[in-house]
Design a protein around this motif. Structure first.
Motif, PDB file in Angstrom:
ATOM      1  N   GLU A   1      42.535 -46.503 -60.930  1.00 50.30           N
ATOM      2  CA  GLU A   1      43.800 -46.408 -60.200  1.00 50.30           C
ATOM      3  C   GLU A   1      44.784 -45.481 -60.905  1.00 50.30           C
ATOM      4  OE1 GLU A   1      45.086 -50.430 -59.808  1.00 50.30           O
ATOM      5  OE2 GLU A   1      43.744 -50.866 -58.119  1.00 50.30           O
ATOM      6  N   ARG A   2      44.811 -45.566 -62.214  1.00 54.84           N
ATOM      7  CA  ARG A   2      45.718 -44.708 -62.969  1.00 54.84           C
ATOM      8  C   ARG A   2      45.352 -43.240 -62.811  1.00 54.84           C
ATOM      9  NH1 ARG A   2      46.753 -44.975 -69.491  1.00 54.84           N
ATOM     10  NH2 ARG A   2      48.370 -43.352 -69.571  1.00 54.84           N
ATOM     11  N   VAL A   3      44.057 -42.940 -62.884  1.00 56.81           N
ATOM     12  CA  VAL A   3      43.601 -41.559 -62.715  1.00 56.81           C
ATOM     13  C   VAL A   3      43.922 -41.055 -61.312  1.00 56.81           C
ATOM     14  CG1 VAL A   3      41.556 -40.088 -62.554  1.00 56.81           C
ATOM     15  CG2 VAL A   3      41.807 -41.667 -64.488  1.00 56.81           C
ATOM     16  N   LEU A   4      43.573 -41.815 -60.303  1.00 59.97           N
ATOM     17  CA  LEU A   4      43.775 -41.366 -58.926  1.00 59.97           C
ATOM     18  C   LEU A   4      45.256 -41.189 -58.609  1.00 59.97           C
ATOM     19  CD1 LEU A   4      41.106 -43.536 -57.034  1.00 59.97           C
ATOM     20  CD2 LEU A   4      40.935 -41.148 -57.744  1.00 59.97           C
ATOM     21  N   SER A   5      46.103 -42.059 -59.132  1.00 61.18           N
ATOM     22  CA  SER A   5      47.538 -41.960 -58.822  1.00 61.18           C
ATOM     23  C   SER A   5      48.202 -40.775 -59.516  1.00 61.18           C
ATOM     24  CB  SER A   5      48.251 -43.256 -59.214  1.00 61.18           C
ATOM     25  OG  SER A   5      48.201 -43.461 -60.613  1.00 61.18           O
ATOM     26  N   ALA A   6      47.585 -40.273 -60.596  1.00 64.28           N
ATOM     27  CA  ALA A   6      48.173 -39.143 -61.327  1.00 64.28           C
ATOM     28  C   ALA A   6      47.721 -37.791 -60.791  1.00 64.28           C
ATOM     29  CB  ALA A   6      47.818 -39.248 -62.811  1.00 64.28           C
ATOM     30  N   MET A   7      46.700 -37.764 -59.959  1.00 60.55           N
ATOM     31  CA  MET A   7      46.130 -36.489 -59.511  1.00 60.55           C
ATOM     32  C   MET A   7      47.152 -35.642 -58.768  1.00 60.55           C
ATOM     33  SD  MET A   7      42.268 -37.618 -58.389  1.00 60.55           S
ATOM     34  CE  MET A   7      41.784 -35.939 -57.956  1.00 60.55           C
ATOM     35  N   GLY A   8      47.340 -34.419 -59.260  1.00 62.70           N
ATOM     36  CA  GLY A   8      48.278 -33.496 -58.637  1.00 62.70           C
ATOM     37  C   GLY A   8      49.731 -33.819 -58.886  1.00 62.70           C
ATOM     38  N   LYS A   9      50.005 -34.842 -59.720  1.00 59.05           N
ATOM     39  CA  LYS A   9      51.383 -35.287 -59.925  1.00 59.05           C
ATOM     40  C   LYS A   9      51.803 -35.329 -61.378  1.00 59.05           C
ATOM     41  CE  LYS A   9      50.954 -38.312 -55.896  1.00 59.05           C
ATOM     42  NZ  LYS A   9      50.882 -39.727 -55.460  1.00 59.05           N
ATOM     43  N   LYS A  10      50.863 -35.656 -62.274  1.00 59.68           N
ATOM     44  CA  LYS A  10      51.238 -35.906 -63.657  1.00 59.68           C
ATOM     45  C   LYS A  10      50.102 -35.508 -64.593  1.00 59.68           C
ATOM     46  CE  LYS A  10      52.593 -39.687 -66.745  1.00 59.68           C
ATOM     47  NZ  LYS A  10      52.813 -41.147 -66.855  1.00 59.68           N
ATOM     48  N   TYR A  11      50.455 -34.911 -65.720  1.00 57.35           N
ATOM     49  CA  TYR A  11      49.475 -34.560 -66.745  1.00 57.35           C
ATOM     50  C   TYR A  11      48.878 -35.830 -67.334  1.00 57.35           C
ATOM     51  CZ  TYR A  11      47.774 -32.719 -71.280  1.00 57.35           C
ATOM     52  OH  TYR A  11      47.023 -32.387 -72.384  1.00 57.35           O
ATOM     53  N   LEU A  12      47.562 -35.973 -67.193  1.00 59.35           N
ATOM     54  CA  LEU A  12      46.858 -37.123 -67.750  1.00 59.35           C
ATOM     55  C   LEU A  12      45.534 -36.634 -68.341  1.00 59.35           C
ATOM     56  CD1 LEU A  12      46.817 -40.241 -68.143  1.00 59.35           C
ATOM     57  CD2 LEU A  12      45.477 -40.352 -66.026  1.00 59.35           C
ATOM     58  N   PRO A  13      45.527 -36.300 -69.628  1.00 62.57           N
ATOM     59  CA  PRO A  13      44.281 -35.866 -70.263  1.00 62.57           C
ATOM     60  C   PRO A  13      43.452 -37.071 -70.699  1.00 62.57           C
ATOM     61  CG  PRO A  13      46.061 -35.750 -71.853  1.00 62.57           C
ATOM     62  CD  PRO A  13      46.667 -36.245 -70.553  1.00 62.57           C
ATOM     63  N   VAL A  14      42.140 -36.983 -70.514  1.00 62.41           N
ATOM     64  CA  VAL A  14      41.220 -38.041 -70.945  1.00 62.41           C
ATOM     65  C   VAL A  14      40.113 -37.387 -71.750  1.00 62.41           C
ATOM     66  CG1 VAL A  14      39.712 -39.927 -70.233  1.00 62.41           C
ATOM     67  CG2 VAL A  14      41.730 -39.366 -68.840  1.00 62.41           C
ATOM     68  N   TYR A  15      39.997 -37.796 -73.011  1.00 56.11           N
ATOM     69  CA  TYR A  15      39.034 -37.188 -73.932  1.00 56.11           C
ATOM     70  C   TYR A  15      38.046 -38.241 -74.399  1.00 56.11           C
ATOM     71  CZ  TYR A  15      37.280 -34.635 -78.059  1.00 56.11           C
ATOM     72  OH  TYR A  15      36.487 -34.000 -78.987  1.00 56.11           O
ATOM     73  N   ARG A  16      36.755 -37.909 -74.303  1.00 58.99           N
ATOM     74  CA  ARG A  16      35.704 -38.836 -74.741  1.00 58.99           C
ATOM     75  C   ARG A  16      35.300 -38.550 -76.188  1.00 58.99           C
ATOM     76  NH1 ARG A  16      31.330 -37.592 -72.942  1.00 58.99           N
ATOM     77  NH2 ARG A  16      31.983 -35.531 -72.214  1.00 58.99           N
ATOM     78  N   MET A  17      35.034 -39.620 -76.915  1.00 59.12           N
ATOM     79  CA  MET A  17      34.563 -39.497 -78.291  1.00 59.12           C
ATOM     80  C   MET A  17      33.318 -40.351 -78.484  1.00 59.12           C
ATOM     81  SD  MET A  17      38.131 -39.667 -80.485  1.00 59.12           S
ATOM     82  CE  MET A  17      37.312 -39.122 -82.005  1.00 59.12           C
TER      83      MET A  17
END
Length: 324
Positions: free
Chosen positions: A61-77
């Protein structure tokens, strides 16, 4: 008064060492992957007691709500990023007794590099083809910390802190927790999640909401043929537009990307840059949208046969289709 006490307790918990706060071993039973991962028994170390499905729902939900609206980087380790941060460690458990195809490919790649040019043990070469000299590493590790601090502040670190029958990369858990603490990365429920949540989002039933009717950019070193395949796969999932942001096949930690070649608006950026994806993600902030370190998932868009190689790359529907 009660609110003040609750806030004080939350602050005290936040100051505890990360390893001491990872109290919950959560079975990764995720929607759409019940059959695909039934025998995997992957347990993610989590900060809260909620079932994995609920935590994955909140992440989605957080990812979908940020699309096209807010910078949300997600990095895998995972193991590669861990080794870059704290140095390579000997494997434990089943992985120490058998060599995976992944390890064979890494060794073969190392042999090929040695044939082409002199190679020192202190140089770094990754399974995705990145190659850096020993002289470059101190500055790169400092930059890496800065990139991760930026991502942890603005987005999410999806970390492979898992327990599994094969004990894959478990030898790094305590060391990496200490390294994150030492470098001032305060992780909580908003900026820490499971490595496999990214795979599940990109390959499970929710991918239709992620890709469908959206404009997507892909940061990759893929050649023209592979880009054609990637674009076709994304459009088959309903993407409205697909653009490509070129990055280096071997030097993503040092890349400076040219965002001017992209045509806005962009709803989602998929990054396939290996360990250096941290550097790329940090540069994507001006796009003000979701930026996912997608890694092998981009390779799977070009060649779906790769989906069988790891957990959460093929969902139950995909398994059933292959059996028919």
């Amino acid at each position: 008064m009660r609110d003040e006490t609750a806030n004080q307790l939350a602050e005290e918990r936040g100051r505890l060492a990360l390893r001491r706060r990872l109290l919950y071993e959560t079975h990764l039973l995720l929607p759409g992957f019940e059959m695909a991962t039934r025998e995997a028994a992957i347990m993610q170390l989590m900060l809260g007691p909620e079932p994995a499905a609920l935590q994955f729902e909140r992440f989605t939900e957080r990812v979908l709500s940020a699309m096209g609206k807010k910078y949300l980087p997600v990095y895998r380790m995972a193991d590669g990023e861990f080794a870059f941060a704290v140095g390579r460690r000997a494997p434990i458990g089943r992985q120490a007794r058998s060599m995976s195809a992944r390890t064979w490919w890494r060794r073969l790649a190392g042999i090929a590099r040695r044939v082409c040019k002199p190679f020192r043990a202190s140089d770094i070469s990754t399974m995705w083809g990145e190659s850096y000299t020993a002289a470059e590493l101190p500055a790169m590790r400092r930059a890496y910390v800065q990139h991760l601090q930026h991502i942890a502040h603005k987005g999410i670190l999806a970390i492979h802190f898992t327990r599994s029958p094969g004990r894959f990369s478990e030898e790094y858990i305590d060391l990496v927790c200490e390294w994150l603490d030492r470098n001032g990365m305060e992780l909580g429920e908003l900026n820490y999640t499971s490595f496999y949540f990214v795979y599940a989002l990109l390959n499970g039933p929710q991918r239709r909401s992620l890709y469908g009717r959206h404009r997507i950019a892909v940061a990759t070193s893929a050649d023209r043929h592979k880009r054609t395949l990637i674009e076709a796969s994304l459009r088959s999932e309903g993407a409205l537009d697909v653009q490509f942001l070129p990055i280096s096949p071997t030097r993503t930690m040092t890349d400076n990307v040219d965002l001017a070649i992209l045509e806005p608006p962009i709803d989602l950026v998929l990054v396939a840059g290996g360990i250096g994806s941290a550097n790329i993600l940090a540069q994507l902030e001006p796009l003000q949208t979701v930026c996912l370190d997608a890694g092998v998932c981009v390779e799977c868009l070009a060649d779906p046969r790769l989906k069988t190689e790891r957990s959460f790359l093929i969902d139950d529907a995909g398994l059933l289709d292959r059996r028919e």
